[in-house]
Design an enzyme around this catalytic site. Structure first.
Site, short mmCIF file in Angstrom:
data_model
loop_
_atom_site.label_atom_id
_atom_site.label_comp_id
_atom_site.label_asym_id
_atom_site.label_seq_id
_atom_site.Cartn_x
_atom_site.Cartn_y
_atom_site.Cartn_z
N CYS A 327 0.84 -1.20 0.00
CA CYS A 327 0.00 0.00 0.00
C CYS A 327 0.87 1.26 0.00
CB CYS A 327 -0.96 -0.04 1.19
SG CYS A 327 -2.25 1.22 1.14
N ILE A 328 0.73 2.14 0.99
CA ILE A 328 1.54 3.35 1.02
C ILE A 328 3.02 3.02 1.21
CG2 ILE A 328 1.25 3.70 3.51
CD1 ILE A 328 1.14 6.69 3.00
#
Length: 593
Positions: A327-328
């Site tokens: 994800c991030i």
């Protein structure tokens, strides 16, 4: 994220909890503070955009009139159908819940004419509201998305399942317990307000007392071998006599804790990767407080990923590492790859990206919460506190799937008066982390709003202008079909920006369940296509579908970059051992049990 296990919750009474220590005389003050807090946090809940919905209806009434005509025709049919059932005749429903909608699973919604009528009326009204929204090519896409999103929140909140008088399961429980369920639910409601310190309602999603990090979750054997004020570096103990020469470093997101990859032994990606012969290292980010307010995105790269890579290379003696970003964490890893490419350095042999966005042109429903007006309000709050409270981000993510992550627990805890079930995934979901002000504001403004990472030389980190098109590092992208946080088509667009060899794989399910999908479960499927066409739909149409988990496919891919087999490595031989995994950083909780 699937929540099927919640249906197995035990019905444990709380009759003995009347002496809870709550000062009921101050409950009104607590409620007032809570709603004042919501009013002051418009940056998280859409500001004044809901008012524009009514304005658009008056400006363009055609969709409303068309939808209204269909609604009244269907409503007359519903009345006719209910009358037929009242006289003992068979009648087909006018409308049925969508597949996967578990709100109306209780038999009372089908067997009792009145509840069946209420259910169908709600579904017809919901369809009328959605179909009358003024969305289309003439509307601003951002405004259309906000209208759809907040309308969905409103419609979901008004579901008859959320009220005592119109939920057959709640009524049945109320009658059988003489209202004890509602009494227990009120006690629980007051407790959850006090847990939130009067600022927010912290609804329990699971029995937190059933879990302890390092005891029955996050238990894969390993050692913390390196530590800074920003992260701890964990090296996991080998389970094979030989391991691949090239070590593997995992960069998890810092908006939640890493142990989603290590919940239990049977579904732990970390344990599985160790069992495949990888020397696995992992960054465990600190749960920051106000002293971290000035930590920037560039700091998370230089003092985080780059420093961790150097530590892994020193510990193993390997000149290169394989990497994974989730994800991030994947966005940070992509930025790091671009930074290294510009600097002419190549310590990363390959990079794997779990549900990672690089191109933020279409960020999905999360884009609802990010525009310059809302960001300015958020900036005022974060500059005051030095961070964004983890519960705020948790609320945002839960709103994306309110019918799975909000309303079932409102019904179970406050209406049914039951304790939530013990579910490790929901324990992790509730174990939130704070976000440093400088880092988070930079990320929202430069990635979500300006989309700079996808543009050559537009984003600068640590004195270097990034250009992801210069990244030639082999990359593996795994995204999921039902991802509501990082839509797969957006991740696909970002994957095409790299100039090196890219393998894109599309798994089943969503942001969590589609990634945490061990082979022994034989669930879902994944699609592959070696040709990255410009149009993701065309890519999918020509893709080959495979049954089961994508993990073995990744292992086949990563083995080409893992090097020869060598004698297994014991953690901390060169850097030493600080403490046993999972380490102190991940154990720091900010939400009271």
């Amino acid at each position: 994220m699937t929540l099927d296990d919640i249906d197995n919750a035990d019905r444990q009474s709380r009759d003995g909890n009347a002496d809870s220590g709550l000062r009921t005389g101050s409950l009104q003050d607590c409620l007032n503070d809570h709603f004042a807090s919501l009013n002051n946090n418009q940056a998280l809940f859409g500001g004044g955009d809901l008012s524009s919905l009514m304005q658009q209806w008056f400006i363009n009434p055609v969709p409303v009139l068309t939808a209204a005509h269909r609604f009244w025709m269907d409503y007359f049919s519903l009345n006719h159908s209910s009358l037929e059932r009242m006289f003992g005749l068979q009648s087909q429903p006018v409308i049925s819940p969508q597949k996967g909608d578990r709100r109306f699973s209780h038999e009372g919604w089908e067997e009792h004419i009145a509840f069946d009528h209420i259910k169908q009326f709600y579904l017809l009204a919901s369809r009328f509201i959605y179909s009358s929204l003024p969305v289309g090519p003439d509307q601003d896409p951002g405004m259309s998305r906000k209208m759809e999103f907040y309308t969905r929140q409103w419609v979901d909140a008004l579901s008859p399942t959320n009220f005592v008088a119109t939920n057959p399961a709640v009524l049945e429980e109320t009658i059988s317990t003489s209202g004890a369920n509602l009494y227990r639910g009120m006690i629980t409601l007051m407790e959850d307000f006090y847990r939130g310190k009067g600022k927010t309602l912290l609804t329990r999603m699971t029995d937190n007392s059933s879990f302890e990090v390092g005891k029955n979750i996050a238990t894969t054997d390993g050692k913390v071998i390196y530590q800074t004020d920003l992260f701890q570096l964990i090296q996991y103990s080998p389970t094979t006599k030989e391991v691949y020469e090239t070590p593997l470093l995992i960069v998890p997101p810092w908006i939640n804790k890493y142990y989603i990859l290590d919940l239990r032994q049977e579904n732990s990606f970390i344990k599985w990767a160790v069992d495949q012969g990888h020397t696995v290292f992992l960054i465990s980010w600190v749960n920051p407080d106000s002293s971290y307010a000035d930590k920037t995105f560039a700091d998370y790269m230089s003092e985080g990923v780059l420093e961790a890579i150097d530590a892994v290379r020193k510990e193993t003696g390997s000149s290169k590492v394989n990497t994974i970003g989730y994800c991030i964490g994947g966005t940070l890893l992509a930025s790091t790859n671009a930074w290294l490419a510009k600097k002419g350095r190549s310590p990363i042999k390959s990079s794997t990206f779990f549900t990672t966005m690089i191109d933020f042109t279409d960020p999905g429903d999360l884009g609802v919460f990010v525009d310059e007006e809302q960001l300015q309000l958020l900036e005022t709050q974060m500059n005051r506190d030095g961070y964004l409270e983890g519960t705020a981000m948790a609320t945002v993510f839960n709103m994306l799937r309110a019918n799975d992550l909000i309303w079932p627990f409102v019904i179970n805890n406050y209406l049914m008066g039951q304790d939530p079930a013990a579910f490790d995934l929901l324990y992790w979901n509730s174990d939130s982390t704070r976000l440093p002000a400088a880092n988070h504001l930079f990320y929202l403004r430069n990635f979500y709003i300006k989309n700079l990472l996808s543009q050559p030389d537009a984003l600068e980190l640590a004195g270097v202008k990034l250009d992801v098109s210069r990244v030639k590092t082999p990359a593996y992208f795994i995204s999921t079909r039902e991802d509501h946080i990082t839509p797969w088509k957006a991740t696909y667009t970002g994957a095409r920006l790299f100039s090196g060899p890219v393998r894109f794989v599309l798994g089943g399910s969503g942001h969590i369940a589609g990634i945490i999908n061990p082979p022994n479960r034989n669930k879902y499927s994944y699609s592959t296509n070696d040709t990255l066409t410009q149009d993701p739909d065309k890519w999918l149409a020509a893709a080959e579908e495979h049954e089961g988990s994508w993990w073995p496919d990744w292992q086949d891919w990563i083995s080409d970059f893992a090097g020869e087999k060598i004698k297994a490595r014991v953690p901390g031989v060169k850097l030493g051992v600080i403490e046993t995994a999972p380490g102190a950083y991940v154990k720091k909780r900010i939400v009271p049990d």
